[in-house]
Scaffold this motif. Sequence first.
Motif, PDB file in Angstrom:
ATOM      1  N   ASN A  51       0.839  -1.187   0.000  1.00 25.36           N
ATOM      2  CA  ASN A  51       0.000   0.000   0.000  1.00 25.36           C
ATOM      3  C   ASN A  51       0.881   1.246   0.000  1.00 25.36           C
ATOM      4  OD1 ASN A  51      -2.443  -1.422   0.085  1.00 25.36           O
ATOM      5  ND2 ASN A  51      -2.357  -1.593   2.314  1.00 25.36           N
ATOM      6  N   PRO A  52       0.434   2.329  -0.641  1.00 27.35           N
ATOM      7  CA  PRO A  52       1.236   3.555  -0.649  1.00 27.35           C
ATOM      8  C   PRO A  52       1.488   4.073   0.752  1.00 27.35           C
ATOM      9  CG  PRO A  52      -0.544   3.676  -2.265  1.00 27.35           C
ATOM     10  CD  PRO A  52      -0.808   2.459  -1.431  1.00 27.35           C
ATOM     11  N   SER A  53       2.708   4.461   1.018  1.00 31.10           N
ATOM     12  CA  SER A  53       3.099   5.011   2.318  1.00 31.10           C
ATOM     13  C   SER A  53       4.198   6.030   2.063  1.00 31.10           C
ATOM     14  CB  SER A  53       3.621   3.906   3.238  1.00 31.10           C
ATOM     15  OG  SER A  53       4.815   3.343   2.702  1.00 31.10           O
ATOM     16  N   VAL A  54       4.528   6.808   3.088  1.00 36.37           N
ATOM     17  CA  VAL A  54       5.599   7.782   2.949  1.00 36.37           C
ATOM     18  C   VAL A  54       6.916   7.077   2.647  1.00 36.37           C
ATOM     19  CG1 VAL A  54       6.989   9.510   4.167  1.00 36.37           C
ATOM     20  CG2 VAL A  54       4.498   9.536   4.374  1.00 36.37           C
ATOM     21  N   ALA A  55       7.149   5.959   3.312  1.00 33.73           N
ATOM     22  CA  ALA A  55       8.386   5.210   3.079  1.00 33.73           C
ATOM     23  C   ALA A  55       8.465   4.727   1.630  1.00 33.73           C
ATOM     24  CB  ALA A  55       8.464   4.020   4.043  1.00 33.73           C
ATOM     25  N   LEU A  56       7.337   4.218   1.115  1.00 33.68           N
ATOM     26  CA  LEU A  56       7.322   3.745  -0.276  1.00 33.68           C
ATOM     27  C   LEU A  56       7.503   4.920  -1.233  1.00 33.68           C
ATOM     28  CD1 LEU A  56       5.172   1.050  -1.883  1.00 33.68           C
ATOM     29  CD2 LEU A  56       5.088   3.330  -2.891  1.00 33.68           C
ATOM     30  N   ALA A  57       6.823   6.039  -0.956  1.00 36.36           N
ATOM     31  CA  ALA A  57       6.956   7.223  -1.807  1.00 36.36           C
ATOM     32  C   ALA A  57       8.386   7.730  -1.800  1.00 36.36           C
ATOM     33  CB  ALA A  57       5.995   8.313  -1.347  1.00 36.36           C
ATOM     34  N   ASN A  58       9.019   7.690  -0.646  1.00 38.95           N
ATOM     35  CA  ASN A  58      10.414   8.116  -0.549  1.00 38.95           C
ATOM     36  C   ASN A  58      11.315   7.227  -1.388  1.00 38.95           C
ATOM     37  OD1 ASN A  58      12.630   9.672   0.741  1.00 38.95           O
ATOM     38  ND2 ASN A  58      13.150   7.672   1.586  1.00 38.95           N
ATOM     39  N   GLU A  59      11.037   5.928  -1.376  1.00 41.12           N
ATOM     40  CA  GLU A  59      11.812   4.995  -2.196  1.00 41.12           C
ATOM     41  C   GLU A  59      11.609   5.284  -3.678  1.00 41.12           C
ATOM     42  OE1 GLU A  59      14.254   1.939  -3.463  1.00 41.12           O
ATOM     43  OE2 GLU A  59      14.072   2.843  -1.473  1.00 41.12           O
ATOM     44  N   ALA A  60      10.359   5.544  -4.068  1.00 39.82           N
ATOM     45  CA  ALA A  60      10.049   5.804  -5.474  1.00 39.82           C
ATOM     46  C   ALA A  60      10.690   7.101  -5.963  1.00 39.82           C
ATOM     47  CB  ALA A  60       8.533   5.857  -5.674  1.00 39.82           C
ATOM     48  N   LEU A  61      10.800   8.079  -5.066  1.00 41.05           N
ATOM     49  CA  LEU A  61      11.294   9.401  -5.461  1.00 41.05           C
ATOM     50  C   LEU A  61      12.647   9.719  -4.841  1.00 41.05           C
ATOM     51  CD1 LEU A  61       7.970  11.426  -4.958  1.00 41.05           C
ATOM     52  CD2 LEU A  61       8.750  10.221  -6.997  1.00 41.05           C
ATOM     53  N   LYS A  62      13.378   8.688  -4.445  1.00 42.60           N
ATOM     54  CA  LYS A  62      14.594   8.910  -3.656  1.00 42.60           C
ATOM     55  C   LYS A  62      15.646   9.743  -4.382  1.00 42.60           C
ATOM     56  CE  LYS A  62      16.414   4.330  -4.894  1.00 42.60           C
ATOM     57  NZ  LYS A  62      16.817   3.020  -4.331  1.00 42.60           N
ATOM     58  N   ASP A  63      15.709   9.636  -5.712  1.00 42.14           N
ATOM     59  CA  ASP A  63      16.712  10.424  -6.424  1.00 42.14           C
ATOM     60  C   ASP A  63      16.319  11.896  -6.500  1.00 42.14           C
ATOM     61  OD1 ASP A  63      14.592   9.621  -8.034  1.00 42.14           O
ATOM     62  OD2 ASP A  63      15.718   9.947  -9.876  1.00 42.14           O
ATOM     63  N   ILE A  64      15.049  12.206  -6.170  1.00 36.78           N
ATOM     64  CA  ILE A  64      14.582  13.591  -6.186  1.00 36.78           C
ATOM     65  C   ILE A  64      14.672  14.203  -4.805  1.00 36.78           C
ATOM     66  CG2 ILE A  64      12.624  15.103  -6.683  1.00 36.78           C
ATOM     67  CD1 ILE A  64      11.573  12.853  -8.497  1.00 36.78           C
ATOM     68  N   VAL A  65      14.183  13.463  -3.816  1.00 38.01           N
ATOM     69  CA  VAL A  65      14.083  14.031  -2.467  1.00 38.01           C
ATOM     70  C   VAL A  65      15.297  13.736  -1.602  1.00 38.01           C
ATOM     71  CG1 VAL A  65      11.589  13.833  -2.519  1.00 38.01           C
ATOM     72  CG2 VAL A  65      12.919  11.999  -1.480  1.00 38.01           C
ATOM     73  N   GLY A  66      16.158  12.856  -2.060  1.00 40.98           N
ATOM     74  CA  GLY A  66      17.279  12.442  -1.216  1.00 40.98           C
ATOM     75  C   GLY A  66      18.170  13.591  -0.793  1.00 40.98           C
ATOM     76  N   THR A  67      18.530  14.453  -1.758  1.00 41.60           N
ATOM     77  CA  THR A  67      19.434  15.558  -1.448  1.00 41.60           C
ATOM     78  C   THR A  67      18.801  16.523  -0.463  1.00 41.60           C
ATOM     79  OG1 THR A  67      20.402  15.396  -3.651  1.00 41.60           O
ATOM     80  CG2 THR A  67      20.760  17.449  -2.458  1.00 41.60           C
ATOM     81  N   THR A  68      17.515  16.849  -0.697  1.00 36.23           N
ATOM     82  CA  THR A  68      16.814  17.762   0.201  1.00 36.23           C
ATOM     83  C   THR A  68      16.729  17.189   1.601  1.00 36.23           C
ATOM     84  OG1 THR A  68      15.492  18.532  -1.657  1.00 36.23           O
ATOM     85  CG2 THR A  68      14.671  19.042   0.536  1.00 36.23           C
ATOM     86  N   SER A  69      16.421  15.908   1.697  1.00 36.23           N
ATOM     87  CA  SER A  69      16.278  15.258   2.994  1.00 36.23           C
ATOM     88  C   SER A  69      17.572  15.303   3.791  1.00 36.23           C
ATOM     89  CB  SER A  69      15.825  13.809   2.801  1.00 36.23           C
ATOM     90  OG  SER A  69      15.751  13.134   4.026  1.00 36.23           O
ATOM     91  N   ARG A  70      18.694  15.129   3.115  1.00 32.09           N
ATOM     92  CA  ARG A  70      19.980  15.119   3.805  1.00 32.09           C
ATOM     93  C   ARG A  70      20.311  16.489   4.414  1.00 32.09           C
ATOM     94  NH1 ARG A  70      21.517  11.784  -0.517  1.00 32.09           N
ATOM     95  NH2 ARG A  70      22.445  13.531  -1.636  1.00 32.09           N
ATOM     96  N   HIS A  71      19.817  17.550   3.781  1.00 31.46           N
ATOM     97  CA  HIS A  71      20.106  18.897   4.269  1.00 31.46           C
ATOM     98  C   HIS A  71      19.270  19.250   5.499  1.00 31.46           C
ATOM     99  CE1 HIS A  71      22.931  20.109   1.256  1.00 31.46           C
ATOM    100  NE2 HIS A  71      22.096  19.885   0.259  1.00 31.46           N
ATOM    101  N   ILE A  72      18.173  18.552   5.705  1.00 37.08           N
ATOM    102  CA  ILE A  72      17.288  18.857   6.821  1.00 37.08           C
ATOM    103  C   ILE A  72      17.759  18.106   8.067  1.00 37.08           C
ATOM    104  CG2 ILE A  72      14.930  18.660   7.706  1.00 37.08           C
ATOM    105  CD1 ILE A  72      13.935  18.953   4.838  1.00 37.08           C
ATOM    106  N   LYS A  73      17.941  18.830   9.153  1.00 36.96           N
ATOM    107  CA  LYS A  73      18.367  18.235  10.414  1.00 36.96           C
ATOM    108  C   LYS A  73      17.186  18.184  11.378  1.00 36.96           C
ATOM    109  CE  LYS A  73      22.578  18.259   8.813  1.00 36.96           C
ATOM    110  NZ  LYS A  73      23.154  16.988   8.295  1.00 36.96           N
ATOM    111  N   VAL A  74      17.106  17.097  12.144  1.00 36.83           N
ATOM    112  CA  VAL A  74      16.022  16.969  13.120  1.00 36.83           C
ATOM    113  C   VAL A  74      16.082  18.118  14.124  1.00 36.83           C
ATOM    114  CG1 VAL A  74      14.988  15.518  14.904  1.00 36.83           C
ATOM    115  CG2 VAL A  74      15.976  14.466  12.863  1.00 36.83           C
TER     116      VAL A  74
END
Length: 460
Positions: free
Chosen positions: A342-365
């Motif tokens: 089923n669609p989930s954030v984790a699955l969406a992240n996997e599908a779009l990882k080459d797009i969102v990966g760089t942005t995600s790395r720049h964000i700190k908790v």
Amino acid sequence: MSFTNELKQRVLEKLGKSMDDIWLKELNFIEESEGVLKIPLPNFFYIDYYKKNFSSLIEQAVSEISGKSYNIIFIAPPEQGRLFPDTLIQRDKQSRRQKDAPIVDVKKTPAASKNDFTLNEYYVFDKFVVGMCNRLAHAAALAVAENPGKAYNPLFIHGGVGLGKTHLLQAICHQILTKYPNYSIYYRSGEGFVNDYITAVKNNGFEKFRQQCRSKDMMIIDDIHFLGSGEKAASQEEFFHTFNALHNVQKQIILSSDSLPKEIPLLQDRLVSRFNWGMVARLETPDFETRAAIIRRKAEGYKIELPEDVVNFAAEAITTNIRDLEGALIRIVGLSRSSRQNPSVALANEALKDIVGTTSRHIKVANIIDIIAAYFNLSAADLQSKTRMKSVSLARQIGFYLTRQLKPDLSLEEIGASFGGREHSTVLLAVEKIRKRIQKDAQFKETVTLLMSEIRKKST
């Protein structure tokens, strides 16, 4: 041996056994040269997904059916603005020049026998998602469809690639042809008009061409900026006189471009002036709310229900245009179906990882915690403390939710640890609670969206 339509059909039938139907809507094969088979796709999202998931399957099927070994190449045509997001059909360049018309393969309009083009049945007003980014253009298009020749003449719609120009142009056609089935329309791209003109001059058919343009009830030119590039003075001259002839008898003229009239290179001043006579409406890049609404609408077309957090994740990840949103959705739907998840954030992240990966790395908790704490007039220590005060608990839950959205690479355990050592089950329940409240409470949703945008802004 030529790669005929019959061979193509046999390949598609074979692929249908191992590929989901969503990926086999309308593949096309172009035999560019001996041993090379090109498959045009709407954009680079499609290309990337096909390469990773279906390239070997297609090569094998083509080889078995044709008896030849082909080198499969996926291509995204340079005229991306001419492509429609819900079809994979692309005619080869030669056939496009022979008869320029919207590139679709759909049911013909009621007046298809009179007009030499077909329309995409998806491109109607009911399926156009209206937001602040396109409200004026949509309203103007609707007014023209209701009262052609009198509302805004000409109607000039401009904006970047994939923002909905062609959708609005065709929506006007659909509505007018439904109301007036015998209405005649000259519908071409800017390149198509120039090619029609050149062909007419070469073949001594100029008078026929002129009559064809000026006898119609309406003229629509998509990508009129093509008229201004290169040495096209003669075709500009003819378009100037055609424009005047149609406008003088209140025939509707509709134009689209990637820029304002005055910004079209080499366009004659007198044409710039005329293009500004009526309504000039701009299509902006869709804002977050509009992007989310577009994803929901297109997901309905694929008969898949996306959770709100997945919609928000994709809408935050893709900020360019509608076509790219469709490409992102295609990836998510494809991965969901191929993996039977089923669609989930984790699955969406996997599908779009080459797009969102760089942005995600720049964000700190830590940045997420600081921004949320400041918004609620709390300290970072408050969010990481054991207190269960209502105001702190709500801010902390929002923190869980936003961290899950913006850092999908982190596990629930890792998120919990960042907020004072919470259990993963606590994080999961909080994320679900916030997700449900977002669906029901518009004001709360606005607050969460604002915080998400602020975190992204300060992390770039």
